[in-house]
Motif scaffolding. Structure first.
Motif, PDB file in Angstrom:
ATOM      1  N   LEU A 117       0.829  -1.202   0.000  1.00 34.04           N
ATOM      2  CA  LEU A 117       0.000   0.000   0.000  1.00 34.04           C
ATOM      3  C   LEU A 117       0.863   1.251   0.000  1.00 34.04           C
ATOM      4  N   ALA A 118       0.440   2.234  -0.775  1.00 35.95           N
ATOM      5  CA  ALA A 118       1.098   3.532  -0.772  1.00 35.95           C
ATOM      6  C   ALA A 118       0.690   4.309   0.482  1.00 35.95           C
ATOM      7  N   ALA A 119       1.308   5.481   0.664  1.00 38.57           N
ATOM      8  CA  ALA A 119       1.035   6.270   1.863  1.00 38.57           C
ATOM      9  C   ALA A 119      -0.422   6.721   1.936  1.00 38.57           C
ATOM     10  N   ASP A 120      -1.083   6.904   0.784  1.00 37.82           N
ATOM     11  CA  ASP A 120      -2.479   7.336   0.773  1.00 37.82           C
ATOM     12  C   ASP A 120      -3.470   6.179   0.800  1.00 37.82           C
ATOM     13  N   GLY A 121      -2.982   4.942   1.012  1.00 35.38           N
ATOM     14  CA  GLY A 121      -3.867   3.791   1.111  1.00 35.38           C
ATOM     15  C   GLY A 121      -4.226   3.135  -0.199  1.00 35.38           C
ATOM     16  N   GLY A 143      -3.613   0.944  -7.939  1.00 39.32           N
ATOM     17  CA  GLY A 143      -3.741   2.394  -7.894  1.00 39.32           C
ATOM     18  C   GLY A 143      -5.030   2.887  -7.263  1.00 39.32           C
ATOM     19  N   GLN A 144      -5.919   1.981  -6.843  1.00 40.03           N
ATOM     20  CA  GLN A 144      -7.178   2.379  -6.218  1.00 40.03           C
ATOM     21  C   GLN A 144      -7.109   2.146  -4.709  1.00 40.03           C
ATOM     22  N   PRO A 145      -7.921   2.867  -3.924  1.00 43.19           N
ATOM     23  CA  PRO A 145      -7.890   2.693  -2.466  1.00 43.19           C
ATOM     24  C   PRO A 145      -8.354   1.290  -2.065  1.00 43.19           C
TER      25      PRO A 145
END
Length: 440
Positions: A117-121, A143-145
């Motif tokens: 997961l990226a920092a933005d979830g 690329g989606q939450p």
């Protein structure tokens, strides 16, 4: 050719060129110093132009990949180390590419689902096991939450808050329901790994084991009660029994009592593991302490002091009274069993940091070695098996305490050292601990 030889050749080329320019300038200066300066300037310009031309030639030949045999000696002098370094870097890049392919293959073969997961979830990458368990596809959902594709949007916060313990929830998949354990592993710069483990089969086996223990315990309760009743009737008969027979019956009675305690503890554990907690109510801490102290004094040997350390102000705990009494009573009875007289057992409560509260039992007993502390809450684990049996323990008391703590969002802490006594602490969160008496 070695690097030192190349450097010497380069220096010779440079000195010859500068010597030629200096000779021409000196000859011109014999006739006229302005002419000498002009010749020197022209010679330096010519030398600079030669260097630029050679650099352009070497660069062009390096980019076009001209064969080594077609290069001039000076071009080979410059290009040979560059191409050698290029071969080294190509080998390193090829090795890195192979390592990357092996890591990707290992990533996809992991038996545990992993979501990067990226920092933005949002989802950066996930392996095949995670795709199968969470019903995701890397091409569609990358690329989606991640929160959008979990059974409940709030799961992500609960998983992050659970830390290393992880969070177990029900995940629907192809008409069936999986019990998955999800664990949050933080990385640098706010990124994280989400580990997804299928615990369905393990939970099914655990449920079978729990049901088996509960059923066997229920079946044993009736015959043990009958055996104990007949033995007690025989021992209490008005006609004295012969000494050998009386001794045999007393041993049978002691073992029947021990087996009944074991069955009761097994049933208590099965109930704690297999049922949801009843509605919680505010329980007066002082009453809990007095009940545990009364149980401890009932079995304490002569010379052993049992004290109660009440908090300075009335306190209450949000929980189930019977479970809290069972947990604190087990701790108190253990302290009495392993504290020889003359000794001291203290049962008390106190406030902790951040608004939390503690119930504690402290003794001056034999203590516990550090290597045994991590396993004390396991079922039937005994530090000294012979001594535990002699003192009437079942090996399930601390397992019951641990389960009660989990059902009340509490933590069990154990501080002990051989010969220095022990202290067992149940720490409750601030939401379950308040000042004041419980409402009757």
């Amino acid at each position: 050719m070695k690097t030192a030889q190349r450097l010497r050749r380069q220096r010779r080329f440079a000195w010859r060129r500068l010597a030629g320019v200096g000779t021409v300038a000196a000859v011109g200066a014999l006739f006229s110093w302005p002419a000498g300066l002009g010749l020197l300037a022209l010679g330096l310009g010519w030398a600079w132009w030669c260097v630029e031309r050679e650099f352009a030639e070497v660069l062009g030949e390096a980019l076009t990949g001209a064969p080594h045999e077609d290069l001039s000696p000076r071009a080979r002098l410059v290009l040979e180390p560059l191409r050698a370094q290029e071969r080294v870097w190509r080998r390193r890049l090829e090795a890195a590419r192979r390592d990357r392919e092996r890591l990707i293959a290992a990533w996809d073969r992991l038996p545990v689902g992993v979501v990067w997961l990226a920092a933005d979830g949002t989802i950066r990458r996930l392996n095949r096991r995670a795709e199968d368990l969470l019903q995701l596809q890397r091409r569609l959902h990358g690329g989606q939450p991640l929160a959008l594709f979990l059974p409940e949007p709030r799961w992500l916060e609960r998983i992050r808050a659970s830390g290393e313990a992880g969070f177990t929830g029900e995940v629907p998949r192809r008409g069936e329901t999986l019990h998955c354990r999800l664990q949050w592993v933080p990385l640098e710069e706010g990124e994280a790994l989400l580990l997804v483990e299928d615990r369905t089969e393990a939970m099914r086996l655990e449920r079978m084991r729990r049901d088996f223990v509960a059923n066997v315990s229920h079946e044993l309760r009736t015959p043990l009660t009958i055996v104990r009743g007949y033995v007690e009737t025989a021992l209490d008969a008005p006609t004295p029994l012969p000494p050998p027979l009386a001794g045999y019956l007393e041993q049978v009675h002691a073992q029947a009592v021990r087996m009944q305690r074991l069955v009761e503890d097994l049933l208590t554990l099965a109930q704690l593991e297999g049922t949801q907690p009843p509605p919680a109510k505010w329980v007066d801490v002082g009453e809990l302490l007095e009940t545990a102290a009364a149980q401890a004094r009932g079995v304490a040997p002569e010379g052993l002091t049992v004290e109660v350390d009440f908090p300075p102000q009335p306190r209450a705990i949000l929980g189930v009274r019977t479970e809290l009494e069972s947990a604190l009573g087990n701790l108190a009875l253990n302290a009495v069993r392993y504290t020889p007289a003359p000794g001291r057992v203290v049962i008390g409560a106190r406030a902790a940091e951040n608004g939390e509260g503690e119930l504690f039992v402290r003794d001056t007993g034999i203590g516990i070695a550090p290597e045994h502390l991590p396993r004390l809450t396991e079922r039937f684990y005994r530090v000294d098996r012979a001594r535990s049996r002699d003192r009437g323990g079942t090996g399930l008391g601390l397992a019951i305490v641990n389960h009660v703590a989990q059902r009340h969002e509490a933590r069990l802490f154990i501080d002990s050292a051989p010969g220095k006594g022990s202290e067992f602490r149940l720490r409750f969160p601030s939401g379950r601990w308040r000042e004041g008496e419980a409402v009757k």
